[in-house]
Design a protein around this motif. Structure first.
Motif, short mmCIF file in Angstrom:
data_model
loop_
_atom_site.label_atom_id
_atom_site.label_comp_id
_atom_site.label_asym_id
_atom_site.label_seq_id
_atom_site.Cartn_x
_atom_site.Cartn_y
_atom_site.Cartn_z
N VAL A 144 -30.88 32.13 35.57
CA VAL A 144 -30.98 30.92 34.76
C VAL A 144 -32.09 31.14 33.74
O VAL A 144 -33.25 31.34 34.13
N TYR A 150 -29.18 25.03 33.63
CA TYR A 150 -28.02 25.63 34.30
C TYR A 150 -27.88 27.08 33.87
O TYR A 150 -28.54 27.54 32.92
N ASN A 151 -27.03 27.81 34.58
CA ASN A 151 -26.78 29.22 34.27
C ASN A 151 -25.56 29.34 33.36
O ASN A 151 -24.44 29.04 33.78
N SER A 154 -22.62 31.44 34.76
CA SER A 154 -22.08 31.12 36.08
C SER A 154 -20.56 31.12 36.03
O SER A 154 -19.94 30.96 34.98
N ARG A 323 -35.27 31.01 36.63
CA ARG A 323 -35.12 30.88 38.08
C ARG A 323 -33.79 31.51 38.50
O ARG A 323 -32.92 31.76 37.67
N THR A 324 -33.69 31.75 39.78
CA THR A 324 -32.47 32.36 40.33
C THR A 324 -31.63 31.30 41.00
O THR A 324 -32.10 30.60 41.91
N GLU A 325 -30.42 31.17 40.54
CA GLU A 325 -29.48 30.20 41.09
C GLU A 325 -28.62 30.87 42.14
O GLU A 325 -28.11 31.98 41.93
N GLU A 326 -28.47 30.25 43.28
CA GLU A 326 -27.68 30.84 44.35
C GLU A 326 -26.21 30.94 43.96
O GLU A 326 -25.68 30.08 43.26
#
Length: 459
Positions: A144, A150-151, A154, A323-326
């Motif tokens: 992200v 948001y990513n 994704s 940040r890292t989105e799961e």
């Protein structure tokens, strides 16, 4: 290590840090099975000409030689550091989409199997194993972007594009089959022989190959580029994102241009062409944000590390502060995608939906109100372009584009006097539509998401 463009294709063991090489070798070992699958596809390709009785010698040799090359290249690609062979397989798979058009394959089976094998080759070449050497080049970082809510890479963002690209592919391939004389007729539920007349018009025949089949090729490439790369690809595979955006934006422009030419140059409407154009336009809002994130990353690489844009385009980079989105659970991905897509659709500004309907009316009004000539052509062109810019503006990233529609409103008001017309229906239709359009362009609508430094441009 100072990477150069040639390193994308030619690397040797020992050129990279030990941990990167170990990661690369482990990844290659896990995905090496794909090259055995490609060997099987090569054998399948070699068997095509005698199985289906190819009548075009160039297609016979194309499939046999392409099959042999796939087998040989797959053998070399089993070695982890022979990136050139892994890339060559991808290029060869892409060639299989083009060959039937260039060689004017007379057999529908040849075209279908080449498309099927080409698709599988590209899937096994880059979609499943990712970009050749990606573990050697990719830098650690977030998926992200900093300042984003948001990513943009994704699967939620990409699944709708892949879905619509498949629809576009099947529609375009059906029309292309008629142009290449695989079928004798083509269906049109609203305009009778309109689709036939458009597909056999001088505009379509001016292309050296079937323009519909060329559209099918573009759509299948959209599918494959939509699937290529992981949720970090906005920074690890910038070239994929940029080419993906270039493919979708011009395709939408070309599609709407062809729609404009239908009543202006050909004199007929084509239901399937309109469907293809709408599919192309719908895909645009889903791709803009990922391109913006990639451009932000490339600009950051230039500013923070003095990395050239050319280098960051091919080798990617990283950004601090994200940040890292799961990863989403595959079992719920489709449900989540449809739910979010429906929510996004309902949250689009009301005025843009009204402008879309107004653009459709303007485009069709000459046929409904019964006027023709230059003023009718103006309505066709203006209406189609209003729809185009409205759909792009439905993306929050593309929201500022709605101001361009003010110019179309002014033109609609002025056109009856500039172009001249003695038809009162045409005159008042243009003036009223222009007066309605201009104020509808002003409301921005609700902006839900954040996109870092780009937010200041969304006005």
């Amino acid at each position: 290590m100072d990477l150069t463009f040639s390193n994308l294709f030619f690397v040797k063991k020992g050129m990279f840090p030990e941990e990167k090489q170990q990661s690369h070798e482990e990844h290659h070992k896990k995905v090496s099975w794909v090259y055995y699958c490609i060997i099987t596809l090569g054998l399948w390709l070699i068997a095509n000409p005698p199985t289906f009785g190819y009548k075009v010698p160039a297609m016979v040799w194309n499939d046999i030689l392409s099959g042999i090359l796939l087998i040989v290249l797959s053998y070399f690609a089993l070695k982890p550091y022979r990136l050139w062979a892994q890339w060559a397989i991808i290029f060869l798979g892409s060639w299989l989409f083009i060959a039937p058009m260039i060689f004017m394959a007379k057999e529908g089976a040849g075209l279908v199997t080449d498309y099927l094998i080409g698709t599988l080759v590209v899937v096994f070449g880059i979609v499943i194993p990712r970009q050749p050497g990606i573990k050697l080049f990719a830098q650690p970082g977030p998926n992200v972007p900093p300042g984003w809510s948001y990513n943009p890479s994704s699967w939620n963002q990409r699944v709708p594009v892949v879905f619509f690209a498949w629809i576009g592919f099947f529609v375009a391939r059906y029309m292309g089959a008629y142009q290449m004389e695989y079928i004798d007729t083509v269906w049109d539920p609203f305009f009778g022989d309109g689709t036939k007349n458009v597909l056999t018009s001088k505009v379509s025949k001016s292309f050296p190959v079937s323009d519909a089949m060329l559209g099918a090729f573009s759509y299948i490439v959209d599918v494959l580029f939509g699937l290529a790369g992981g949720t970090h690809r906005w920074r690890t595979m910038p070239w994929v994102v940029i080419i993906f955006g270039i493919l979708i934006f011009p395709l939408g422009v070309v599609s709407i241009t062809l729609v404009i030419l239908q009543p202006v140059s050909v004199g007929y409407w084509c239901t399937l062409c309109l469907t293809s154009a709408m599919v192309s336009l719908i895909m645009i809002p889903f791709t803009i944000d990922e391109v913006v994130a990639t451009l932000q990353m490339m600009k950051n690489e230039k500013k923070q590390r003095n990395t050239s844009y050319w280098k960051s385009l091919w080798f990617g980079g990283t950004m601090e502060g994200g940040r890292t989105e799961e990863a989403k659970n595959p079992e719920t991905l489709l449900d989540l995608t449809f739910r979010e897509a429906s929510k996004d659709f309902l949250n689009r500004p009301w005025n843009l939906f009204l402008i879309f309907a107004l653009g459709a009316w303007i485009m069709l009004s000459p046929s409904v109100l019964g006027y023709s000539g230059t003023i009718a052509n103006s309505s066709h062109i203006a209406g189609a372009l209003i729809i185009t810019f409205t759909v792009i503006s439905m993306s929050e990233v593309g929201r500022p584009i709605r101001y361009i529609l003010v110019l179309f409103g002014l033109w609609l008001i002025a056109a009856p006097w500039v172009l001249g017309t003695d038809n009162n229906m045409a005159l008042w239709n243009g003036v009223i539509c222009g007066l309605v359009l201009i104020p509808l362009c002003l409301p921005k609508g609700k902006i839900q998401d954040k996109r870092g430094s780009f937010d200041k441009y969304i006005k």
